[in-house]
Scaffold this motif. Structure first.
Motif, PDB file in Angstrom:
ATOM      1  N   TRP A 110       1.079  -1.392  -0.163  1.00 46.15           N
ATOM      2  CA  TRP A 110      -0.024  -0.057  -0.033  1.00 46.15           C
ATOM      3  C   TRP A 110       0.815   1.574  -0.272  1.00 46.15           C
ATOM      4  O   TRP A 110       0.184   2.562  -0.082  1.00 46.15           O
ATOM      5  N   HIS A 111       2.188   1.055   0.005  1.00 39.42           N
ATOM      6  CA  HIS A 111       3.369   2.605  -0.465  1.00 39.42           C
ATOM      7  C   HIS A 111       2.763   3.029  -1.233  1.00 39.42           C
ATOM      8  O   HIS A 111       2.305   2.695  -2.506  1.00 39.42           O
ATOM      9  N   PRO A 112       2.649   4.584  -1.132  1.00 44.51           N
ATOM     10  CA  PRO A 112       1.790   5.612  -2.221  1.00 44.51           C
ATOM     11  C   PRO A 112       2.918   5.756  -3.646  1.00 44.51           C
ATOM     12  O   PRO A 112       2.721   5.568  -4.568  1.00 44.51           O
ATOM     13  N   ASP A 113       4.591   4.946  -3.053  1.00 46.50           N
ATOM     14  CA  ASP A 113       5.508   4.861  -4.717  1.00 46.50           C
ATOM     15  C   ASP A 113       4.909   3.529  -5.429  1.00 46.50           C
ATOM     16  O   ASP A 113       5.397   3.239  -6.383  1.00 46.50           O
ATOM     17  N   LYS A 114       4.398   2.997  -4.410  1.00 46.28           N
ATOM     18  CA  LYS A 114       4.421   1.193  -5.359  1.00 46.28           C
ATOM     19  C   LYS A 114       2.655   1.098  -5.908  1.00 46.28           C
ATOM     20  O   LYS A 114       2.658   0.960  -6.232  1.00 46.28           O
ATOM     21  N   CYS A 115       2.109   1.639  -4.844  1.00 47.05           N
ATOM     22  CA  CYS A 115       0.638   1.526  -5.257  1.00 47.05           C
ATOM     23  C   CYS A 115      -0.211   2.645  -5.725  1.00 47.05           C
ATOM     24  O   CYS A 115       0.241   3.923  -4.692  1.00 47.05           O
ATOM     25  N   LYS A 116       0.038   2.323  -7.423  1.00 48.42           N
ATOM     26  CA  LYS A 116      -1.330   3.504  -7.499  1.00 48.42           C
ATOM     27  C   LYS A 116      -2.977   4.407  -7.088  1.00 48.42           C
ATOM     28  O   LYS A 116      -3.516   5.294  -7.944  1.00 48.42           O
ATOM     29  N   LYS A 117      -3.517   3.303  -6.123  1.00 52.64           N
ATOM     30  CA  LYS A 117      -5.203   3.065  -5.777  1.00 52.64           C
ATOM     31  C   LYS A 117      -5.131   4.664  -5.522  1.00 52.64           C
ATOM     32  O   LYS A 117      -4.436   4.908  -4.948  1.00 52.64           O
ATOM     33  N   SER A 118      -6.152   5.538  -5.107  1.00 53.03           N
ATOM     34  CA  SER A 118      -6.314   6.649  -5.420  1.00 53.03           C
ATOM     35  C   SER A 118      -6.616   6.335  -3.478  1.00 53.03           C
ATOM     36  O   SER A 118      -5.995   7.642  -2.611  1.00 53.03           O
ATOM     37  N   TYR A 119      -6.896   5.507  -2.592  1.00 50.51           N
ATOM     38  CA  TYR A 119      -6.876   5.274  -1.236  1.00 50.51           C
ATOM     39  C   TYR A 119      -5.346   4.894  -0.591  1.00 50.51           C
ATOM     40  O   TYR A 119      -5.801   4.424   0.527  1.00 50.51           O
ATOM     41  N   ALA A 120      -4.634   4.722  -1.579  1.00 47.51           N
ATOM     42  CA  ALA A 120      -3.487   3.632  -0.681  1.00 47.51           C
ATOM     43  C   ALA A 120      -2.839   4.739   0.074  1.00 47.51           C
ATOM     44  O   ALA A 120      -2.217   3.789   1.368  1.00 47.51           O
ATOM     45  N   ALA A 121      -2.459   5.514  -0.082  1.00 47.64           N
ATOM     46  CA  ALA A 121      -2.354   6.572   1.179  1.00 47.64           C
ATOM     47  C   ALA A 121      -2.648   6.578   2.515  1.00 47.64           C
ATOM     48  O   ALA A 121      -1.893   6.602   3.727  1.00 47.64           O
ATOM     49  N   GLN A 122      -4.113   6.666   2.281  1.00 50.72           N
ATOM     50  CA  GLN A 122      -4.824   6.017   3.720  1.00 50.72           C
ATOM     51  C   GLN A 122      -4.975   5.227   3.970  1.00 50.72           C
ATOM     52  O   GLN A 122      -4.802   4.853   5.318  1.00 50.72           O
ATOM     53  N   TYR A 123      -4.708   4.001   3.110  1.00 51.49           N
ATOM     54  CA  TYR A 123      -4.389   2.925   3.817  1.00 51.49           C
ATOM     55  C   TYR A 123      -2.652   2.322   4.656  1.00 51.49           C
ATOM     56  O   TYR A 123      -2.985   2.311   5.903  1.00 51.49           O
ATOM     57  N   PHE A 124      -2.012   3.370   3.959  1.00 48.71           N
ATOM     58  CA  PHE A 124      -0.703   2.932   4.440  1.00 48.71           C
ATOM     59  C   PHE A 124      -0.414   3.762   5.653  1.00 48.71           C
ATOM     60  O   PHE A 124       0.122   3.338   6.884  1.00 48.71           O
ATOM     61  N   GLN A 125      -1.509   5.044   5.840  1.00 47.26           N
ATOM     62  CA  GLN A 125      -1.174   5.913   7.199  1.00 47.26           C
ATOM     63  C   GLN A 125      -1.850   5.060   8.020  1.00 47.26           C
ATOM     64  O   GLN A 125      -1.420   4.963   9.468  1.00 47.26           O
ATOM     65  N   VAL A 126      -2.491   4.553   8.151  1.00 48.25           N
ATOM     66  CA  VAL A 126      -3.525   3.567   8.742  1.00 48.25           C
ATOM     67  C   VAL A 126      -2.552   2.299   9.502  1.00 48.25           C
ATOM     68  O   VAL A 126      -2.848   1.549  11.053  1.00 48.25           O
ATOM     69  N   LEU A 127      -2.321   2.028   8.535  1.00 50.29           N
ATOM     70  CA  LEU A 127      -1.505   0.616   8.741  1.00 50.29           C
ATOM     71  C   LEU A 127       0.198   0.786   9.487  1.00 50.29           C
ATOM     72  O   LEU A 127       0.359   0.473  11.050  1.00 50.29           O
ATOM     73  N   ARG A 128       0.430   1.666   9.181  1.00 54.38           N
ATOM     74  CA  ARG A 128       1.899   2.589  10.177  1.00 54.38           C
ATOM     75  C   ARG A 128       1.407   2.692  11.572  1.00 54.38           C
ATOM     76  O   ARG A 128       1.826   3.032  12.727  1.00 54.38           O
ATOM     77  N   ARG A 129       0.719   3.496  11.819  1.00 50.46           N
ATOM     78  CA  ARG A 129      -0.567   3.723  12.955  1.00 50.46           C
ATOM     79  C   ARG A 129      -0.521   2.821  13.942  1.00 50.46           C
ATOM     80  O   ARG A 129      -0.261   2.556  14.941  1.00 50.46           O
ATOM     81  N   HIS A 130      -1.321   1.147  12.688  1.00 52.79           N
ATOM     82  CA  HIS A 130      -1.414   0.014  13.460  1.00 52.79           C
ATOM     83  C   HIS A 130      -0.296  -0.469  14.387  1.00 52.79           C
ATOM     84  O   HIS A 130       0.069  -0.914  14.875  1.00 52.79           O
ATOM     85  N   GLU A 131       0.793   0.017  12.946  1.00 57.50           N
ATOM     86  CA  GLU A 131       2.509  -0.444  13.329  1.00 57.50           C
ATOM     87  C   GLU A 131       2.249   0.271  14.992  1.00 57.50           C
ATOM     88  O   GLU A 131       3.758  -0.345  15.639  1.00 57.50           O
ATOM     89  N   ALA A 132       2.556   1.084  15.396  1.00 57.77           N
ATOM     90  CA  ALA A 132       3.383   1.891  16.132  1.00 57.77           C
ATOM     91  C   ALA A 132       2.127   1.491  17.887  1.00 57.77           C
ATOM     92  O   ALA A 132       3.160   2.430  18.299  1.00 57.77           O
ATOM     93  N   SER A 133       1.156   1.831  17.048  1.00 58.75           N
ATOM     94  CA  SER A 133       0.395   1.259  18.602  1.00 58.75           C
ATOM     95  C   SER A 133       1.041  -0.076  18.772  1.00 58.75           C
ATOM     96  O   SER A 133       0.746   0.152  20.730  1.00 58.75           O
ATOM     97  N   TYR A 134       0.904  -1.204  18.097  1.00 56.46           N
ATOM     98  CA  TYR A 134       0.654  -2.298  18.287  1.00 56.46           C
ATOM     99  C   TYR A 134       3.059  -2.120  18.955  1.00 56.46           C
ATOM    100  O   TYR A 134       2.367  -2.813  20.173  1.00 56.46           O
ATOM    101  N   LYS A 135       3.323  -1.618  18.700  1.00 61.88           N
ATOM    102  CA  LYS A 135       4.714  -1.445  19.343  1.00 61.88           C
ATOM    103  C   LYS A 135       4.355  -0.943  20.354  1.00 61.88           C
ATOM    104  O   LYS A 135       5.564  -1.104  21.842  1.00 61.88           O
ATOM    105  N   LYS A 136       4.352   0.572  20.476  1.00 64.88           N
ATOM    106  CA  LYS A 136       4.218   1.244  22.368  1.00 64.88           C
ATOM    107  C   LYS A 136       3.555   1.140  22.701  1.00 64.88           C
ATOM    108  O   LYS A 136       3.151   0.363  24.410  1.00 64.88           O
ATOM    109  N   ASP A 137       1.833   1.904  23.051  1.00 64.03           N
ATOM    110  CA  ASP A 137       1.105   1.625  24.187  1.00 64.03           C
ATOM    111  C   ASP A 137       0.407   0.727  23.945  1.00 64.03           C
ATOM    112  O   ASP A 137      -0.716   0.569  24.487  1.00 64.03           O
ATOM    113  N   LYS A 138      -0.390   0.350  22.970  1.00 67.58           N
ATOM    114  CA  LYS A 138      -1.291  -1.053  22.849  1.00 67.58           C
ATOM    115  C   LYS A 138      -3.007  -0.101  22.883  1.00 67.58           C
ATOM    116  O   LYS A 138      -3.225  -0.749  22.875  1.00 67.58           O
TER     117      LYS A 138
END
Length: 260
Positions: A1-29
């Motif tokens: 879903w990285h915007p540089d690799k995925c040309k979907k219009s909603y790729a940036a939104q998906y990528f942001q959600v995934l990154r935020r999931h990753e941060a929450s999982y690794k830190k404060d849950k």
């Protein structure tokens, strides 16, 4: 879903959600922030659904343009009915030729295969299908029992063909490959006694499709009864006994030593 690799219009939104999931999982849950994304998630799901619908429409149009059919039970049913009609037509042509009526065009004879080892494999498959027939009968699955019975007869007959008159690629898995009457006609002349009645073989030939797929609004569970399964079992026993005796015959062109 990285915007540089995925040309979907909603790729940036998906990528942001995934990154935020990753941060929450690794830190404060802490995933309370997910509640703020309900509207965005609905929007993204709608975009995905629309894209899938567009892709399905494009694929459907592509298949229509190419004249292809989807691999559904109805498509298989239609193909089998066409094959059956063509097989019957070939049988009629053969009968006319045997009666002395010359056809205007005669296609080249297709090579026939003789293989004792392959015939043994068909015999094993026939026995396994016969066991499945008994199991389904004991569990009162009449349609499934008839289907296994059809397969047992088909494997047994084709095994005999591989050891005696030979079998063509068309007869093995082509058009009319499941027409038991047609196969038996090639093994035993019509003026000689068959191991079972012709109508019994025709019943099992029709069961290749009818015992699995609904036809004209009738489900296989409703179409086949205990008596049908019992009659099928009798037919299978007669065919298996006949095939077992026929298996004792030598394969054509075999050496005298090999025949013994």
């Amino acid at each position: 879903w990285h915007p540089d690799k995925c040309k979907k219009s909603y790729a940036a939104q998906y990528f942001q959600v995934l990154r935020r999931h990753e941060a929450s999982y690794k830190k404060d849950k802490d995933f309370a922030w997910l509640h703020t994304l309900v509207r965005d998630e609905d929007s993204m799901r709608a975009d995905v659904a629309q894209e899938r619908e567009d892709r399905a429409d494009a694929e459907s149009r592509w298949q229509y343009d190419r004249g292809e059919q989807t691999n559904s039970w109805f498509a298989e049913f239609e193909r089998e009915k066409i094959r059956e009609a063509e097989a019957v037509s070939r049988q009629h042509t053969a009968l006319e030729q045997n009666a002395g009526i010359r056809a205007t065009t005669q296609p080249a004879a297709e090579p026939r295969e003789f293989d004792r080892h392959l015939a043994d494999g068909y015999w094993q498959s026939a026995m396994h299908s016969g066991e499945g027939m008994k199991i389904n009968f004991d569990n009162e699955r009449w349609a499934n029992s008839v289907w296994d019975g059809q397969q047992a007869c088909e494997f047994a007959i084709k095994g005999v063909m591989l050891r005696t008159c030979g079998i063509s690629e068309e007869e093995k898995k082509g058009k009319g490959a499941h027409d038991l009457v047609l196969h038996m006609s090639g093994l035993i002349p019509s003026n000689e006694a068959w191991p079972v009645d012709r109508h019994q073989l025709q019943f099992l030939s029709d069961a290749y499709i009818d015992s699995r797929y609904p036809r004209r609004g009738v489900h296989p569970v409703e179409k086949y009864s205990k008596k049908d399964a019992e009659d099928c079992a009798k037919t299978v026993k007669s065919i298996m006994d006949w095939a077992r005796n026929t298996y004792e015959l030598p394969t054509p062109k075999a050496s005298q030593k090999g025949s013994k």
